[in-house]
Design an enzyme around this catalytic site. Structure first.
Site, mmCIF file in Angstrom:
data_model
loop_
_atom_site.group_PDB
_atom_site.id
_atom_site.type_symbol
_atom_site.label_atom_id
_atom_site.label_comp_id
_atom_site.label_asym_id
_atom_site.label_seq_id
_atom_site.Cartn_x
_atom_site.Cartn_y
_atom_site.Cartn_z
ATOM 1 N N HIS A 1 0.805 -1.228 0.000
ATOM 2 C CA HIS A 1 0.000 0.000 0.000
ATOM 3 C C HIS A 1 0.832 1.270 0.000
ATOM 4 O O HIS A 1 0.276 2.361 0.146
ATOM 5 C CB HIS A 1 -0.900 0.062 1.232
ATOM 6 C CG HIS A 1 -1.959 -0.984 1.265
ATOM 7 N ND1 HIS A 1 -3.231 -0.770 0.766
ATOM 8 C CD2 HIS A 1 -1.962 -2.231 1.736
ATOM 9 C CE1 HIS A 1 -3.956 -1.856 0.944
ATOM 10 N NE2 HIS A 1 -3.204 -2.772 1.526
ATOM 11 N N LYS B 1 -8.812 13.917 4.974
ATOM 12 C CA LYS B 1 -7.983 12.705 4.949
ATOM 13 C C LYS B 1 -6.956 12.880 6.054
ATOM 14 O O LYS B 1 -6.897 13.937 6.683
ATOM 15 C CB LYS B 1 -7.308 12.530 3.580
ATOM 16 C CG LYS B 1 -6.585 13.784 3.079
ATOM 17 C CD LYS B 1 -6.019 13.592 1.669
ATOM 18 C CE LYS B 1 -7.044 13.789 0.571
ATOM 19 N NZ LYS B 1 -7.137 12.686 -0.364
ATOM 20 N N ARG B 2 -6.143 11.835 6.314
ATOM 21 C CA ARG B 2 -5.088 12.013 7.304
ATOM 22 C C ARG B 2 -4.217 13.210 6.940
ATOM 23 O O ARG B 2 -4.026 13.512 5.765
ATOM 24 C CB ARG B 2 -4.227 10.747 7.380
ATOM 25 C CG ARG B 2 -4.902 9.605 8.092
ATOM 26 C CD ARG B 2 -5.213 9.930 9.534
ATOM 27 N NE ARG B 2 -4.035 9.900 10.369
ATOM 28 C CZ ARG B 2 -3.808 9.018 11.340
ATOM 29 N NH1 ARG B 2 -4.699 8.092 11.610
ATOM 30 N NH2 ARG B 2 -2.701 9.066 12.044
ATOM 31 N N LYS C 1 0.519 14.381 1.511
ATOM 32 C CA LYS C 1 -0.841 14.660 1.021
ATOM 33 C C LYS C 1 -1.047 16.162 0.795
ATOM 34 O O LYS C 1 -2.017 16.593 0.198
ATOM 35 C CB LYS C 1 -1.883 14.127 1.996
ATOM 36 C CG LYS C 1 -1.895 12.594 2.123
ATOM 37 C CD LYS C 1 -2.950 12.137 3.128
ATOM 38 C CE LYS C 1 -2.863 10.664 3.482
ATOM 39 N NZ LYS C 1 -3.465 9.780 2.459
ATOM 40 N N THR D 1 -8.525 6.657 -1.859
ATOM 41 C CA THR D 1 -9.863 6.149 -2.158
ATOM 42 C C THR D 1 -10.898 7.243 -1.973
ATOM 43 O O THR D 1 -12.033 7.121 -2.427
ATOM 44 C CB THR D 1 -10.214 4.955 -1.248
ATOM 45 O OG1 THR D 1 -9.725 5.214 0.063
ATOM 46 C CG2 THR D 1 -9.610 3.670 -1.765
ATOM 47 N N LYS E 1 -14.940 8.531 -3.446
ATOM 48 C CA LYS E 1 -16.113 8.937 -2.666
ATOM 49 C C LYS E 1 -16.588 10.327 -3.089
ATOM 50 O O LYS E 1 -17.790 10.594 -3.164
ATOM 51 C CB LYS E 1 -15.776 8.916 -1.170
ATOM 52 C CG LYS E 1 -15.413 7.516 -0.680
ATOM 53 C CD LYS E 1 -14.640 7.510 0.638
ATOM 54 C CE LYS E 1 -13.970 6.148 0.836
ATOM 55 N NZ LYS E 1 -12.968 6.145 1.924
HETATM 56 C C1 GLG Z 1 -2.597 3.310 2.050
HETATM 57 C C2 GLG Z 1 -2.250 4.375 1.047
HETATM 58 C C3 GLG Z 1 -3.427 4.890 0.250
HETATM 59 C C4 GLG Z 1 -4.315 3.761 -0.218
HETATM 60 C C5 GLG Z 1 -4.740 2.922 0.969
HETATM 61 C C6 GLG Z 1 -5.544 1.709 0.540
HETATM 62 O O1 GLG Z 1 -1.555 5.426 1.646
HETATM 63 O O2 GLG Z 1 -2.962 5.605 -0.862
HETATM 64 O O3 GLG Z 1 -5.453 4.246 -0.867
HETATM 65 O O4 GLG Z 1 -3.617 2.435 1.668
HETATM 66 O O5 GLG Z 1 -4.834 0.951 -0.389
HETATM 67 N N1 GLG Z 1 -1.758 3.520 4.277
HETATM 68 C C7 GLG Z 1 -2.765 3.782 3.457
HETATM 69 O O6 GLG Z 1 -3.754 4.336 3.840
#
Ligand code: GLG
Length: 835
Positions: A374, A567-568, A573, A678, A682
């Protein structure tokens, strides 16, 4: 021993077997029964919380009946199951989703009205189940929903944290963390005290030879902690399939409670031991995209992996098959590297306990596991120190070394000249202390590795895992672009939008076949439809405006553009880019004449998100946003032209309110750094447009909905490295508009400039790793394009409808289909009536 009632006594069971309610009257009866008897309340003291509890218990009965049937059906069918191992499941609320999925929301709504309540008020009583940090945990929750909906025999395995992600409070503009004790009343779990597994830590390995001269290893000594199962039913949408999410809770071992200590007067220390055991599942680590190598975290991982592997192996052994059939029965998906120890644990169980040969066991292991990556962020790639593992899991360390040895021998045979390669790909990093590279271990122990969006899956093949592509060939690496469940992120979050789509499409099949949304394009010129579409967005904005007023006292006008970034909080970001843009806008407004202001574009800028408690820079950014909000919102020159809002404690249920109210949402990560994201999905699914960089799934969203319908800007991933390099050489030149923003911050107009100077100098003096200065200019220009575009509401609505119509690809049902077919190799098992 399996307890089962003999055939001639089953009559009474069949006669009285629970079936749950089917309509409004039966719902009322069940809810009232629970309120009066389970909760000991009455019509004289039933508040909304009690009404929620009664309703939830009534639905829980429904779920558990389907759950029982599903488990029986899956046991009888005895076909391959998938196990989804994730340290995080960010579920949010359950009741609303359960009502929809079992198809009894209308019955509940009418029933609650009869009983004197509004369904929305009851639903909002529920506490979020927040066992996750962000995207990774929410993805796992969407996947559970899709696996059940598509009738796959699937289990989730996780930890039952007593404290989920902390609750965020903003005090004087700063984030403060409050513990989230969420288990006061949780009707959605079933403790299974009969399913308790002994988990071993510490100790030593004893080696011996048997009579045939074969050598064996046994792990002895150390301490034992109990893992107790808590089961959470996961209902599929419009299907009888209700899968299981099994969460493990830690407890002092039944055998361990030290009666000797107890009797010799050491009552306190014996209770302290007990508490130490319970600490393992006490709290979710609140870091997103960061790993910190704490022993307790390693304990959590190994505790959960051992318990889950034990459970999976036990279930397999009940089928009395031979070990060679294991991979026909079991697929295990590793959600990130957090469960990588499961690979080692299965190998240990097969070799040390079940007595298989190393090679046979290893074939089973690699045929069983697959791994999802991820992130490419180096600070998020897990490494555990060898001494730490040696102490906590001595046998596992030996097995890791053996896996590495065999792997490196294979590499050496294939690339005999390349010593450097061996050093690079070794699972053990030769540092001080030595470290175990968990991602490498996960790759070596799996048959498939996937990234979560096309760009990301390409990047891992060309950067962090490049050597492994050379070694294993490209077919081991694949892509499954992320998606979200439309049940929650369209129907539940935006019931009115869902309703008019249903009316136009002549049914709600789109909720299980999201590609049907494309028929919406036929109605893009339908006047009445467009009008209603706009009214729904407006109503959602009014609701958010009321919420903002109640929470922050800031009055925002729902008629102006709502621009949302939730988001976080993370430097990659780039919330700092957003707030710099806001300050730039503020300065622009300040420099205007009152005449000019009359024709300028009004806007509400909304931020939300948690920072990891130890992430100083991210906390600083939150403070800056709140300080800017304070100044801007109270400036008479600005009035309604600009409002800045920070939404406290962003979580799943707030997301369900925010995205339906967004005209535009921001997904502006530094290119190449957001694996997928993601929340952009949404945003679009809820009829908002996007401003985004060419990063993660943004690229595929643009491809699906058309570049005309998205505002892309900024550096491309392929150029990032050169730009960073250039920064470190020359004093990089900073855009004049951005310098004005820095001057404003440094002048102290937003308060204590010292505390904000780090945010500025990260860009101006310290190499600007996240390329904020490179992207600022195109960001501002793109914001200006958005202002212009929003003026033309007719075009804007066309873009929104067209975009929603083209979002079918991004359902998590499609993801699960891809995993099932190309990675897990499993078949669905629908209930008989649906077969
Ligand atoms: C990760 C990534 C995100 C991703 C999510 C789900 O940073 O970009 O969309 O997983 O695959 N640690 C995360 O949240």
């Amino acid at each position: 021993v399996e307890a089962s009632i003999p055939e001639n006594q089953r009559e009474a069971w069949r006669k009285h077997s629970a079936h749950g309610f089917e309509n409004k009257d039966e719902f009322e009866k069940e809810a009232v029964r629970h309120i009066e008897t389970t909760l000991a309340r009455s019509l004289f003291n039933c508040d909304e919380l009690a009404a929620y509890s009664g309703t939830a218990l009534a639905f829980r009965d429904r779920l558990v009946i389907d759950w029982n049937r599903t488990q029986q059906r899956q046991t009888f069918a005895d076909q391959k199951r998938v196990y989804y191992l994730s340290l995080e499941f960010l579920m949010g609320r359950t009741l609303d989703n359960a009502m929809l999925n079992v198809g009894l929301k209308d019955a509940a709504k009418d029933g609650l009205t009869d009983l004197g309540f509004r369904i929305e008020d009851i639903i909002s009583q529920e506490h979020d189940a927040a066992l996750g940090n962000g995207g990774l945990g929410r993805l796992a929750a969407c996947f559970l929903d899709s696996m059940a909906t598509l009738n796959y025999p699937a289990w989730g395995y996780g930890l039952r944290y007593r404290y989920g992600i902390f609750k965020q409070e903003i005090m004087d503009g700063y984030q403060v963390e409050i513990p989230d004790y969420w288990l006061d009343f949780n009707p959605w779990e079933f403790p299974r005290h009969d399913i308790t597994v002994d988990i071993q830590f510490y100790g030593y390995v004893r080696k011996y030879q048997d009579d045939d001269g074969k050598s064996h290893a046994v792990w002895e000594g150390g301490e034992i902690v109990d893992a107790v199962a808590y089961d959470v039913p996961i209902p599929g949408y419009k299907t009888g399939t209700t899968n299981n999410l099994r969460l493990w809770s830690s407890k002092a071992s039944r055998g361990e409670f030290d009666f000797q200590k107890f009797n010799s007067g050491e009552y306190e220390s014996s209770v302290a031991d007990q508490q130490r055991a319970e600490t393992i599942s006490a709290v979710l680590y609140p870091n997103d995209n960061l790993e910190r190598g704490k022993e307790l975290r390693l304990k959590q991982q190994s505790f959960w992996c051992s318990a889950s592997i034990y459970d999976i192996v036990r279930r397999f052994k009940k089928s009395k098959r031979s070990w060679s059939e294991f991979t026909d029965q079991v697929a295990i998906q590793l959600n990130d590297t957090h469960p990588t120890l499961a690979i080692v644990e299965l190998q240990r169980v097969l070799v040390d306990i079940e007595g298989l040969d190393w090679e046979d066991a290893w074939k089973i292991v690699t045929g069983t596991f697959s791994y999802t990556n991820h992130t490419v962020l180096p600070e998020a790639l897990e490494k555990w120190s060898v001494p730490l593992i040696q102490n906590l899991l001595p046998r596992h360390l030996q097995i890791i070394y053996e896996i590495n040895l065999q792997f490196l021998q294979m590499v050496e045979r294939r690339f005999p000249q390349d010593r450097e390669m061996l050093r690079r790909v070794s699972i053990i990093e030769e540092s001080q202390p030595k470290m175990v590279r968990m991602a490498y271990l996960a790759i070596v122990g799996s048959h498939k590795v996937n990234g979560v969006a096309e760009l990301h899956s390409d990047l891992i093949k060309t950067t962090i895992f490049k050597d492994f592509v050379t070694i294993y060939g490209p077919d081991k690496f694949t892509n499954v672009t992320n998606g979200v469940t439309p049940r929650r992120w369209l129907n539940q979050a935006n019931p009115r939008l869902s309703e008019i789509i249903k009316a136009k499409l002549g049914g709600d099949e789109f909720l299980s076949d999201l590609n049907l949304l494309n028929q919406l394009e036929n109605f893009v010129d339908d006047k009445a439809f467009r009008k209603e579409w706009a009214e729904i967005k407006y109503a959602n904005k009014v609701r958010l405006a009321q919420f903002i007023m109640a929470q922050t006292g800031v009055s925002v006008n729902p008629k102006v553009m709502f621009d949302i970034q939730v988001k976080r909080i993370h430097e990659y970001k780039r919330q700092q880019l957003n707030i710099f843009g806001v300050i730039h806008r503020y300065l622009t407004i300040k420099n205007m004449t009152p005449e000019e202001r009359k024709t300028y574009y009004p806007k509400v800028s909304i931020f939300g998100g948690k920072s990891a408690p130890g992430y100083w820079m991210a906390k600083n950014i939150i403070h800056l946003v709140n300080s800017v909000a304070q100044v801007v919102n109270n400036d008479k020159d600005v009035g309604n032209l600009l409002k800045v809002v920070f939404i406290e404690d962003y979580n799943v249920s707030k997301a369900e309110m925010l995205f339906p109210a967004a005209d535009i949402s921001q997904h502006i990560s530094c290119a190449g750094m957001e694996a997928s994201g993601t929340s952009q999905i949404k945003g679009v699914l809820n009829a908002g447009l996007l401003i985004g960089t060419c990063d993660g799934a943004n690229i595929e969203v643009a491809r699906e909905i058309g570049e005309d319908n998205i505002f892309l800007f900024g550096t491309l991933a392929e150029d990032v490295e050169d730009l960073r390099h250039a920064h470190s050489y020359s004093q990089h030149s900073i855009d004049g508009d951005l310098l004005k923003v820095f001057d404003a911050i440094n002048s102290g107009i937003f308060g204590d400039r010292n505390s904000f100077s780090a945010i500025v100098s990260a860009v101006a003096d310290h190499g600007d790793y996240y390329l904020v200065s490179d992207d600022f200019n195109s960001y501002i220009k793109t914001q200006a394009l958005i202002d212009e575009a929003y003026k033309n509401q007719e075009d804007w609505i066309t873009k929104c409808i067209t975009s929603v119509a083209r979002m079918g690809f991004f359902t998590s049902d499609r993801c699960i289909q891809e995993y099932a077919e190309s990675i897990w190799n499993i078949e669905p098992l629908p209930p008989a009536s649906k077969a």
